[in-house]
Design a protein around this motif. Structure first.
Motif, PDB file in Angstrom:
ATOM      1  N   TYR A  73     -17.889  41.932   9.443  1.00 16.54           N
ATOM      2  CA  TYR A  73     -19.346  41.866   9.492  1.00 16.54           C
ATOM      3  C   TYR A  73     -19.903  42.967  10.381  1.00 16.54           C
ATOM      4  N   ALA A  75     -22.804  43.425  11.039  1.00 16.17           N
ATOM      5  CA  ALA A  75     -23.927  42.924  11.838  1.00 16.17           C
ATOM      6  C   ALA A  75     -23.534  42.730  13.294  1.00 16.17           C
ATOM      7  N   TYR A  79     -25.886  46.675  13.520  1.00  9.53           N
ATOM      8  CA  TYR A  79     -27.174  46.023  13.304  1.00  9.53           C
ATOM      9  C   TYR A  79     -27.665  45.367  14.587  1.00  9.53           C
ATOM     10  N   PHE A 309     -21.835  41.995   1.758  1.00 13.12           N
ATOM     11  CA  PHE A 309     -22.660  41.269   2.719  1.00 13.12           C
ATOM     12  C   PHE A 309     -24.143  41.434   2.402  1.00 13.12           C
ATOM     13  N   VAL A 310     -24.531  42.610   1.902  1.00 14.33           N
ATOM     14  CA  VAL A 310     -25.937  42.867   1.602  1.00 14.33           C
ATOM     15  C   VAL A 310     -26.385  42.110   0.354  1.00 14.33           C
ATOM     16  N   SER A 314     -26.145  35.678   3.582  1.00 16.76           N
ATOM     17  CA  SER A 314     -25.773  35.840   4.986  1.00 16.76           C
ATOM     18  C   SER A 314     -26.399  37.065   5.631  1.00 16.76           C
ATOM     19  N   HIS A 315     -26.845  38.002   4.833  1.00 20.54           N
ATOM     20  CA  HIS A 315     -27.440  39.229   5.373  1.00 20.54           C
ATOM     21  C   HIS A 315     -28.881  38.937   5.771  1.00 20.54           C
ATOM     22  N   THR A 316     -29.176  39.034   7.051  1.00 18.80           N
ATOM     23  CA  THR A 316     -30.500  38.650   7.555  1.00 18.80           C
ATOM     24  C   THR A 316     -31.277  39.819   8.156  1.00 18.80           C
ATOM     25  N   THR A 317     -30.841  41.038   7.911  1.00 24.34           N
ATOM     26  CA  THR A 317     -31.431  42.199   8.581  1.00 24.34           C
ATOM     27  C   THR A 317     -32.589  42.782   7.779  1.00 24.34           C
ATOM     28  N   TRP A 475     -30.968  47.525   3.046  1.00 22.55           N
ATOM     29  CA  TRP A 475     -29.897  47.488   2.031  1.00 22.55           C
ATOM     30  C   TRP A 475     -29.136  48.820   1.946  1.00 22.55           C
ATOM     31  N   TYR A 478     -25.838  48.711   0.251  1.00 16.99           N
ATOM     32  CA  TYR A 478     -25.794  48.102  -1.079  1.00 16.99           C
ATOM     33  C   TYR A 478     -25.204  49.073  -2.099  1.00 16.99           C
TER      34      TYR A 478
END
Length: 693
Positions: A73, A75, A79, A309-310, A314-317, A475, A478
């Motif tokens: 991760y 993040a 991030y 992840f994107v 679960s991706h919250t950014t 993203w 992505y």
């Protein structure tokens, strides 16, 4: 494509060797024949190579925020750092601990770690054993010096003064219980060791694919010299910051001569700034222009979840409006410049916000895309695809009745589908690189299509993936081609050192030395802009009125801080810093940057908000928004605004930290020395501001 690299080799005995080296004499009287112990581990070039492989994990150690993390991760590293700086934000209202003063007292810290230093010092202690030729000895000394300096770069950035250890210590070593070494001494040692490595590392071809080279050493030195030189200047340290910056310019110019071009992409994407995108989303960076060193990922050996992840919930950014406002127009003007042609703002939708902007904006943050999701048995792959089709006039968004599509809408809804290319497969990429990176509409890895971009949490949409709070979904990683399925099974390479960062280092150092002119801009900033399709920086045109929103040292949310915070940023320097924040966004550099600039309150204290929306009749999602609003104009004037239910405005995300008496503490410019270390060694001093904790 299978890739060969130095990370594929499994070194079973490394941890055992490190442990044995620290055991007391007599722990074992005899070893089985052939056992690798310290006395016989450093006999050949291959021995040294095998031992030093473990140090390459420092390139993915997430404690270094600008690293791509350990393949799981991201993040946890990059991030988080950009969130701490205020450049990125979090959908699930994870508040910035540095803004809300919730940074906990540090009893122990994973960052105060000298394990990597000991590992390297063990190797360095054997270089005079007489088993290597002189050139080989200098080579491994250089590799050791690089990694020793690489970890100390992080220790200095976090703690300032730090014990400097260049020998193998044991429990009786007096150096283990001494005071912290002054920051200047450590900085000078880092510089000297990297300079030695540049001159003496020599031929690296025997070290495997993608090893540390002289150019990697130059890139690390360029980074450190800028970081330390500007930190010393803006924090008033007794260090020769101008000397550091002159060295930064010199070593950066050496790299710029060796890497004269930037990566322009892998050929599967044709949209503007594809090279900037593909630096982080291409299968292989081997031989790519402008890539000095990279992390190689190999199918079935070492993989990651960066793209997967994107795609998922679960991706919250995401990002606040202030970050989106940093991106220039394609004509090179800031959006606040009266001549910019910016169409966004109050009463405008996201197509207006993105229109004619720096092409890095829709690559970093998913642009507005609307498609009618459904399953079609006979798609023509022109207007109808396996799981979606284009919207037609007269239809209602997702059947909710809140927004009826006009002829003009049907045209703009497909704008970024035509721009990036349609998502023709609509399923887990399966490793087909030809599918490209940014294909829209988006999908998750259960093959479900994204109903709306942005997918804002305050809409009553059924899909809960690829969603954000602010309207600006981050993203950058992505890809449409990589396999997902909620697993670490992706293989796009990730950069460690890029010439693009070096260009930014050069530009900033040159400005700080008073030598940044049009020629310097053309050699640095303008190379980045040309790759991204943004007009050149013309230095002579940048005056005090170039960007009315520039930090002039008078921001309401920084009042109460001293003059070191509230200095006016020169108009040209503001543009150089802007370029850095944009080019390196999502890479974890910005928290280092705002601290070394002594500008953390400017970026962190201002209340965050999202895009402008209306409660009803908006052209994304279900056409309705159920959250609260704030006045962004008030935030820009005072740093904070009260949320309301007025029916339109900018998306309310977080309350202002200043409203509750919080905000950046200047002690946060350095980390707290862990209390357990001071208890073990009373000679250690504490950093300013933490003395009573």
């Amino acid at each position: 494509m299978m890739k060969n690299n130095i990370y594929k080799i499994l070194i079973i005995s490394l941890s055992a060797l490190t442990l044995l080296s620290s055991c007391e004499k007599g722990f074992l009287d005899k070893y089985p024949s052939g056992t690798l112990v310290e006395s016989n581990a450093f006999m050949t070039y291959e021995n040294y190579k095998s031992y030093m492989y473990q140090c390459y994990s420092l390139f993915t150690d997430k404690r270094i925020s600008s690293n791509f993390s350990d393949g799981k991760y991201h993040a946890n590293g990059q991030y988080y750092a950009d969130h701490f700086s205020g450049i990125l934000s979090d959908r699930d209202l994870w508040e910035n601990p540095y803004a809300m003063q919730t940074v906990a007292t540090v009893t122990s810290s994973k960052y105060w770690d000298f394990g990597p230093i000991r590992t390297i010092n063990i190797m360095l202690s054997h270089l005079d054993d007489g088993h290597l030729a002189e050139a080989e000895k200098k080579h491994w000394k250089s590799v050791g010096y690089f990694f020793h300096s690489w970890w100390y770069m992080e220790l200095v950035a976090r703690f300032g003064d730090i014990p400097y250890i260049n020998t193998v210590l044991n429990d009786e070593s007096p150096e283990a219980y001494g005071p912290r070494t002054p920051r200047k001494e450590v900085a000078d040692s880092i510089i000297a060791r990297l300079e030695y490595a540049i001159e003496n590392i020599g031929d690296c071809s025997r070290d495997g694919d993608n090893p540390v080279t002289a150019d990697a050493c130059r890139a690390a030195l360029s980074r450190f010299l800028l970081r330390e030189g500007t930190f010393a200047k803006y924090h008033g340290l007794d260090e020769p910051y101008q000397e550091y910056l002159r060295k930064c310019v010199k070593v950066s110019e050496e790299l710029m001569a060796s890497y004269p071009t930037l990566y322009t992409g892998n050929g599967n994407d044709s949209y503007p700034a594809a090279g900037w995108d593909n630096e982080e989303t291409t299968e292989s960076l081997k031989g790519a222009a402008g890539v000095i060193m990279y992390k190689e990922y190999v199918d079935g050996v070492l993989m990651h979840r960066f793209s997967d992840f994107v795609h998922v919930a679960s991706h919250t950014t995401d990002a606040p409006q202030a970050t989106i406002d940093l991106f220039l127009m394609q004509n090179g003007l800031p959006i606040a410049n009266a001549e910019s042609g910016y169409k966004g703002g109050e009463g405008k939708d996201l197509w207006d916000v993105y229109d004619n902007r720096d092409p890095r904006l829709p690559i970093a943050f998913q642009p507005p895309v609307q498609a009618k999701v459904g399953k079609f048995s006979d798609p023509d792959n022109v207007t109808t695809f396996a799981q979606w089709t284009f919207w037609r006039p007269g239809e209602s968004l997702n059947g909710k009745g809140n927004y009826t599509i006009t002829e003009a809408d049907s045209i703009k809804f497909r704008k970024y589908i035509d721009y990036f290319g349609p998502n023709i497969k609509c399923y887990d990429g399966g490793g087909e690189v030809r599918l490209g990176s940014k294909r829209v509409p988006g999908h998750n890895h259960t093959n479900s299509m994204q109903h709306s971009a942005p997918n804002i949490t305050k809409y009553s949409q059924t899909d809960n993936y690829m969603r954000c709070l602010t309207g600006y979904y981050f993203w950058k990683h992505y890809t449409a081609w990589e396999k997902g399925l909620n697993k670490s099974n992706q293989t796009s390479d990730k950069p460690i050192f890029l010439i693009s960062e070096v260009l930014l280092n050069y530009a900033e150092a040159a400005f700080e030395l008073g030598i940044f002119d049009q020629g310097a801009a053309d050699r640095s900033i303008n190379l980045l802009r040309r790759r991204s399709g943004v007009a050149d920086m013309v230095v002579s045109k940048i005056d005090a009125n170039w960007d009315p929103d520039r930090d002039k040292g008078t921001a309401a949310w920084t009042q109460g801080y001293d003059a070191r915070t509230n200095y006016e940023v020169d108009p040209v320097l503001w543009e150089i810093r802007r370029e850095r924040l944009i080019e390196l966004i999502g890479r974890g550099f910005s928290f280092y940057d705002v601290r070394r600039w002594h500008k953390a309150p400017y970026f962190i204290n201002r209340q965050q908000c999202g895009a402008w929306v209306k409660a009803k009749g908006i052209p994304y999602g279900t056409g309705a928004y159920t959250g609260q609003f704030v006045d962004y104009k008030q935030i820009k004037a005072t740093g904070q605004a009260t949320p309301d239910n007025s029916g339109s405005g900018w998306i309310f995300t977080y309350p202002s930290p200043l409203a509750s008496g919080k905000g950046w503490h200047d002690k946060y410019y350095l980390d707290q020395v862990p209390l357990d270390q001071i208890k073990l060694n009373p000679e250690l001093s504490q950093n300013e501001g933490y003395e009573n904790e």
